[in-house]
Scaffold this active site. Structure first.
Site, mmCIF file in Angstrom:
data_model
loop_
_atom_site.group_PDB
_atom_site.id
_atom_site.type_symbol
_atom_site.label_atom_id
_atom_site.label_comp_id
_atom_site.label_asym_id
_atom_site.label_seq_id
_atom_site.Cartn_x
_atom_site.Cartn_y
_atom_site.Cartn_z
ATOM 1 N N LYS A 91 35.555 -37.603 -5.939
ATOM 2 C CA LYS A 91 34.570 -36.884 -6.763
ATOM 3 C C LYS A 91 34.230 -37.772 -7.960
ATOM 4 C CE LYS A 91 35.183 -32.037 -5.660
ATOM 5 N NZ LYS A 91 35.868 -32.308 -4.384
ATOM 6 N N ASP A 125 32.038 -37.182 -2.453
ATOM 7 C CA ASP A 125 31.700 -35.748 -2.451
ATOM 8 C C ASP A 125 30.467 -35.514 -3.326
ATOM 9 O OD1 ASP A 125 33.951 -35.220 -0.941
ATOM 10 O OD2 ASP A 125 35.039 -34.170 -2.535
ATOM 11 N N GLN A 154 23.927 -31.157 0.298
ATOM 12 C CA GLN A 154 24.165 -29.710 0.219
ATOM 13 C C GLN A 154 22.928 -28.961 0.721
ATOM 14 O OE1 GLN A 154 24.710 -30.345 -3.901
ATOM 15 N NE2 GLN A 154 26.896 -29.883 -3.883
ATOM 16 N N ARG A 171 27.995 -36.260 5.145
ATOM 17 C CA ARG A 171 28.598 -34.948 5.410
ATOM 18 C C ARG A 171 27.565 -33.894 4.983
ATOM 19 N NH1 ARG A 171 33.008 -33.861 1.331
ATOM 20 N NH2 ARG A 171 34.378 -35.094 2.655
ATOM 21 N N LYS A 174 27.128 -26.508 2.999
ATOM 22 C CA LYS A 174 26.191 -25.560 2.373
ATOM 23 C C LYS A 174 26.022 -25.867 0.885
ATOM 24 C CE LYS A 174 26.894 -21.657 5.501
ATOM 25 N NZ LYS A 174 27.446 -20.295 5.661
ATOM 26 N N THR A 213 31.532 -27.150 7.950
ATOM 27 C CA THR A 213 31.339 -25.705 7.791
ATOM 28 C C THR A 213 32.368 -24.951 8.618
ATOM 29 O OG1 THR A 213 29.741 -23.897 8.034
ATOM 30 C CG2 THR A 213 29.645 -25.619 9.699
ATOM 31 N N ARG A 275 37.321 -22.190 -6.814
ATOM 32 C CA ARG A 275 36.154 -22.225 -5.912
ATOM 33 C C ARG A 275 36.526 -21.729 -4.519
ATOM 34 N NH1 ARG A 275 35.038 -27.325 -8.271
ATOM 35 N NH2 ARG A 275 35.673 -28.414 -6.395
HETATM 36 P P1 FDA Z 1 30.761 -19.521 4.635
HETATM 37 O O1 FDA Z 1 31.125 -19.596 3.194
HETATM 38 O O2 FDA Z 1 29.709 -18.561 5.055
HETATM 39 O O3 FDA Z 1 32.091 -19.286 5.435
HETATM 40 C C1 FDA Z 1 32.087 -19.006 6.826
HETATM 41 C C2 FDA Z 1 33.400 -18.324 7.144
HETATM 42 O O4 FDA Z 1 34.482 -19.253 6.926
HETATM 43 C C3 FDA Z 1 33.731 -17.133 6.232
HETATM 44 O O5 FDA Z 1 33.154 -15.947 6.666
HETATM 45 C C4 FDA Z 1 35.247 -17.117 6.344
HETATM 46 O O6 FDA Z 1 35.641 -16.531 7.556
HETATM 47 C C5 FDA Z 1 35.595 -18.576 6.362
HETATM 48 N N1 FDA Z 1 35.842 -19.120 5.017
HETATM 49 C C6 FDA Z 1 35.022 -19.906 4.295
HETATM 50 N N2 FDA Z 1 35.608 -20.249 3.124
HETATM 51 C C7 FDA Z 1 36.806 -19.634 3.117
HETATM 52 C C8 FDA Z 1 37.878 -19.614 2.187
HETATM 53 N N3 FDA Z 1 37.847 -20.283 1.028
HETATM 54 N N4 FDA Z 1 38.979 -18.885 2.510
HETATM 55 C C9 FDA Z 1 39.049 -18.218 3.681
HETATM 56 N N5 FDA Z 1 38.075 -18.216 4.608
HETATM 57 C C10 FDA Z 1 36.963 -18.910 4.326
HETATM 58 N N6 FDA Z 1 30.650 -28.380 -1.125
HETATM 59 C C11 FDA Z 1 30.005 -29.135 -2.039
HETATM 60 O O7 FDA Z 1 29.226 -28.599 -2.833
HETATM 61 N N7 FDA Z 1 30.247 -30.479 -2.096
HETATM 62 C C12 FDA Z 1 31.080 -31.119 -1.243
HETATM 63 O O8 FDA Z 1 31.252 -32.339 -1.318
HETATM 64 C C13 FDA Z 1 31.746 -30.323 -0.261
HETATM 65 N N8 FDA Z 1 32.619 -30.889 0.612
HETATM 66 C C14 FDA Z 1 33.126 -30.122 1.658
HETATM 67 C C15 FDA Z 1 33.928 -30.725 2.633
HETATM 68 C C16 FDA Z 1 34.359 -29.980 3.720
HETATM 69 C C17 FDA Z 1 35.187 -30.633 4.772
HETATM 70 C C18 FDA Z 1 33.981 -28.602 3.848
HETATM 71 C C19 FDA Z 1 34.367 -27.801 5.039
HETATM 72 C C20 FDA Z 1 33.252 -27.997 2.858
HETATM 73 C C21 FDA Z 1 32.835 -28.737 1.742
HETATM 74 N N9 FDA Z 1 32.114 -28.156 0.707
HETATM 75 C C22 FDA Z 1 31.504 -28.935 -0.233
HETATM 76 C C23 FDA Z 1 32.081 -26.660 0.591
HETATM 77 C C24 FDA Z 1 30.891 -26.082 1.266
HETATM 78 O O9 FDA Z 1 29.720 -26.391 0.569
HETATM 79 C C25 FDA Z 1 31.008 -24.562 1.361
HETATM 80 O O10 FDA Z 1 31.092 -24.043 0.081
HETATM 81 C C26 FDA Z 1 32.221 -24.093 2.181
HETATM 82 O O11 FDA Z 1 32.389 -24.883 3.318
HETATM 83 C C27 FDA Z 1 32.017 -22.647 2.655
HETATM 84 O O12 FDA Z 1 30.847 -22.554 3.418
HETATM 85 P P2 FDA Z 1 30.815 -22.381 4.998
HETATM 86 O O13 FDA Z 1 29.755 -23.301 5.496
HETATM 87 O O14 FDA Z 1 32.141 -22.590 5.575
HETATM 88 O O15 FDA Z 1 30.258 -20.943 5.202
#
Ligand code: FDA
Length: 299
Positions: A91, A125, A154, A171, A174, A213, A275
């Site tokens: 970061k 990141d 993002q 990468r 969302k 995701t 977060r």
């Molecule tokens: P969503 O939030 O809709 O989650 C889908 C489902 O996953 C949920 O319904 C739940 O079941 C499960 N879930 C998700 N988060 C959970 C939690 N904390 N605890 C339990 N269950 C959970 N963001 C960013 O701004 N900059 C970055 O550099 C990164 N880097 C990054 C790396 C990696 C490997 C991942 C997976 C994610 C990121 N993110 C990130 C975070 C990303 O932007 C996002 O906030 C999270 O992945 C949650 O979004 P989802 O796409 O998983 O969908």
């Protein structure tokens, strides 16, 4: 998320730090490098790759930023020594971006040079929208100098599709930071559509794409895109966060896709933990159970 969940999420910063630490412990490998190494070994044993993040976004001085960079060099040593299937995620605020572009660039270059010497990839990141331009600029400068670095886009940011052209290794996620409505899509379905559109544009542009995701609908739609693109399994990967339920990830691995787990560790765990807790759909239940445990002895 229900209304009660949302209300609890808003009040999370008022929850005492030890409680945040306890509730979020499964999202973090620990405070030490040896704990991160043990976690990565466990992840690798399940047929998954890892990316290691040294938590450090709460730094306030150039000396602290330099120390985070030094810690990353220790991580690179450990990856090489222990033959881990892992790379690193950094970061830029941890490297001092808020203290100055050049401070940050010097720390990043030190880490990237150390990684290059060992053939280890470095992912930058993406943080809040005040850092997007500097992050993309640093990524481009390092790529232009021949370094094996990647960046993050993002999907919730309205600008993102326009940032795609010319990026080589991205990468897609969302986006976790809450931005003003003029900069960010707020409707979850629009964010999903944007995710898929960004992934498709990156695939068309020839970039290596990491689909980050846990959202099953987005994963399904990405699988269709990947199939249609004709990419081999080593030409893309899925990514998930340590501590988020793993069943979809396990299915992806069983089906032959590459999955990388994001493994954060370090002493500055608070911001990252908040977060993750704020995204957990079961947060209300966790907080209630923990409160009960504290006030009803023996539970
Ligand atoms: P969503 O939030 O809709 O989650 C889908 C489902 O996953 C949920 O319904 C739940 O079941 C499960 N879930 C998700 N988060 C959970 C939690 N904390 N605890 C339990 N269950 C959970 N963001 C960013 O701004 N900059 C970055 O550099 C990164 N880097 C990054 C790396 C990696 C490997 C991942 C997976 C994610 C990121 N993110 C990130 C975070 C990303 O932007 C996002 O906030 C999270 O992945 C949650 O979004 P989802 O796409 O998983 O969908």
């Amino acid at each position: 998320m229900t209304l009660i969940d949302r209300a609890i999420v808003k009040t999370l910063p008022a929850v005492p730090r030890p409680v945040v630490r306890r509730l979020s412990s499964h999202y973090i490998a620990g405070e030490s490098l040896s704990e991160a190494v043990a976690t990565v070994k466990h992840v690798n044993a399940q047929g998954k790759l890892a990316t290691i993040d040294v938590l450090g976004e709460e730094i306030a001085t150039a000396a602290e930023a330099k120390a985070i960079a030094g810690e990353y060099v220790d991580v690179l040593d450990a990856i090489e020594r222990e033959r881990l299937e892992a790379n690193i995620s950094v970061k830029l605020t941890g490297f001092g971006l808020k203290l100055g572009y050049q401070v940050c660039k010097r720390n990043l270059e030190r880490v990237v040079a150390s990684a290059a010497g060992r053939g280890i990839f470095v992912r930058i990141d993406m943080e809040d929208s005040t850092t997007t331009d500097d992050t993309l600029r640093l990524y481009r400068e390092l790529r232009a100098a021949g370094n094996d670095v990647g960046v993050v886009l993002q999907a919730s940011l309205k600008r993102t599709l326009g940032d795609v052209p010319g990026l080589h290794d991205v990468r897609v996620c969302k986006g976790i930071y809450v931005e003003p409505p003029e900069l960010q899509f707020k409707n979850p379905d629009v964010v999903r559509d944007s995710f898929v559109a960004v992934a498709e544009a990156l695939l068309d542009d020839g970039a290596y794409v990491a689909i980050a995701t846990h959202d099953e609908a987005v994963i399904e739609r990405s699988l269709v895109l990947l199939e249609r693109s004709g990419r081999r399994e080593d030409e893309y990967e899925f990514q998930m966060l340590l501590g988020v339920p793993e069943s979809i990830g396990d299915e992806l691995v069983r089906a032959g896709h590459r999955l990388r787990i994001y493994v954060p560790y370090g002493r500055q765990w608070y911001e990252y933990s908040l977060r993750r807790l704020q995204e957990n759909p079961k947060i209300a239940r966790y907080v209630a159970a923990d409160t009960l445990r504290r006030f009803v002895p023996g539970r």
